[in-house]
Write a protein that holds these residues in place. Structure first.
Motif: not given
Length: 350
Positions: A235-236, A252-256, A276-281, A138-142
């Motif tokens: 998958a999210r 993905f992640g912070s760069l998104s 498009v941002r994958p939340i699950t990698l 899982l890859s958080p962005a916030s």
């Protein structure tokens, strides 16, 4: 509940506590030390166990021991430390143990530096250890997502009896944002039929990945693969502005966050660009890539590495549309204006 101002690494630790994590084992490494610091302060108050191990290898093997008893347990580290843990990752997967591993990644390869980097994508999604195995990643962005996805990782790990990884980086780990630490509904799954909880009143159990015969080893591998296929339902992805898009930009992640700002700049200028941002990698969320590419929408893949997620995007697109990689090895972060200019160049070539 009032918001609190915390770092991303602190949000991860708070998410673990919200999921009733009972054991934490770790060894210090920058840039994730706020996680063990917070767990050391808070876990004993809640009757849990915090232990600073003598090394990363010791920490992850303590994680294996705790997970085998069915308690919720976690470790965390950063890129070189995660590499040291890799041998036991394979054993965690082979023994089907639910556990949570956090990688607040930094620049590499080798010891590298503490710059934000997404260079551990392959390590996280392909398996850092030996054998045919995967983690759920899982890859958080916030900051809010770091809290909520960490808590959710414990539920998913139990649901599939499978290690789950939070993959983030120095940027998100060290930045501060408001967090609403609201109560989450994190489901529990029974452990009574497999956990090593003492054999009083029942036959003894053994968890092992050694001395498996050829047929037994084959069956174990096929069972794991079946589990990985079942995990596809988890998958999210976050998808914005897909309708009428002439280009899709994905990160993905912070760069998104920077990429999304650039996409919105482009849309304000009248360009039809999707995000498009994958939340699950792992499992990789293939559907939005398949749906957009079926309409011939090309992709621009932006990563803080030398080009890793682009391989998964190409597999999902399967030749139906162009896929362009903009690889940014660890150094200075791009500004939204830099990405906006790249978007314009991509559109001008069409």
């Amino acid at each position: 509940m009032k918001p609190i101002l915390v770092k991303g690494s602190e949000a991860i630790a708070l998410g673990a506590l919200a999921a009733d994590c009972r054991c934490y084992f770790g060894y210090p490494i920058t840039p994730q030390n706020e996680i063990p610091e917070l767990m050391a302060r808070e876990l004993p108050k809640r009757g849990g166990v915090f232990l600073q191990a003598e090394s990363e290898l010791a920490a992850v093997n303590m994680l294996l021991g705790a997970a085998s008893t069915g308690v919720r347990a976690m470790t965390s580290s950063s890129s070189p430390g995660i590499s040291l843990m890799a041998e036991t990752f394979s054993y965690l997967a082979a023994l089907e143990l639910p556990a949570v591993i956090v990688n607040v990644s930094r620049g590499g390869p080798g010891l590298g530096g503490i710059e934000a980097s997404q260079g551990d994508y392959f390590q996280a999604t392909r398996g850092a250890g030996h054998g045919d195995y995967h983690f759920l990643v899982l890859s958080p962005a916030s900051i809010q997502e770091a809290y909520e996805l960490t808590a959710r990782a414990f539920e998913l790990a139990e649901r599939y009896r499978q290690p789950a990884m939070i993959l983030t980086d120095a940027l998100l780990g060290q930045m501060k944002e408001p967090l609403r630490p609201r109560k989450l509904r994190i489901r529990r799954y029974p452990v009574e039929d497999w956990a090593l909880t003492g054999a009083k009143g029942r036959p003894g159990r053994t968890l092992r990945s050694l001395f498996l015969g050829p047929g037994e080893l084959r069956a174990r591998n096929l069972l794991l693969q079946k589990k990985y296929r079942a995990m596809r339902r988890e998958a999210r992805a976050e998808v914005l502005y897909a309708e009428g898009a002439e280009l899709a930009v994905t990160a993905f992640g912070s760069l998104s966050r920077i990429v999304r700002e650039a996409v919105e700049m482009a849309r304000e200028k009248g360009y039809s660009v999707a995000f498009v941002r994958p939340i699950t990698l792992f499992p990789f969320p293939e559907r939005p890539y398949q749906e957009l590419s079926a309409r011939g929408v090309p992709f621009l893949v932006v990563e803080l590495n030398c080009g890793q997620m682009v391989e998964d995007v190409k597999l999902a697109v399967c030749g139906r549309a162009e896929v362009e990689s903009w690889a940014l090895p660890p150094s200075d972060l791009p500004a939204p204006e830099d990405i906006y200019r790249r978007i314009r160049r991509c559109l001008a070539r069409r």
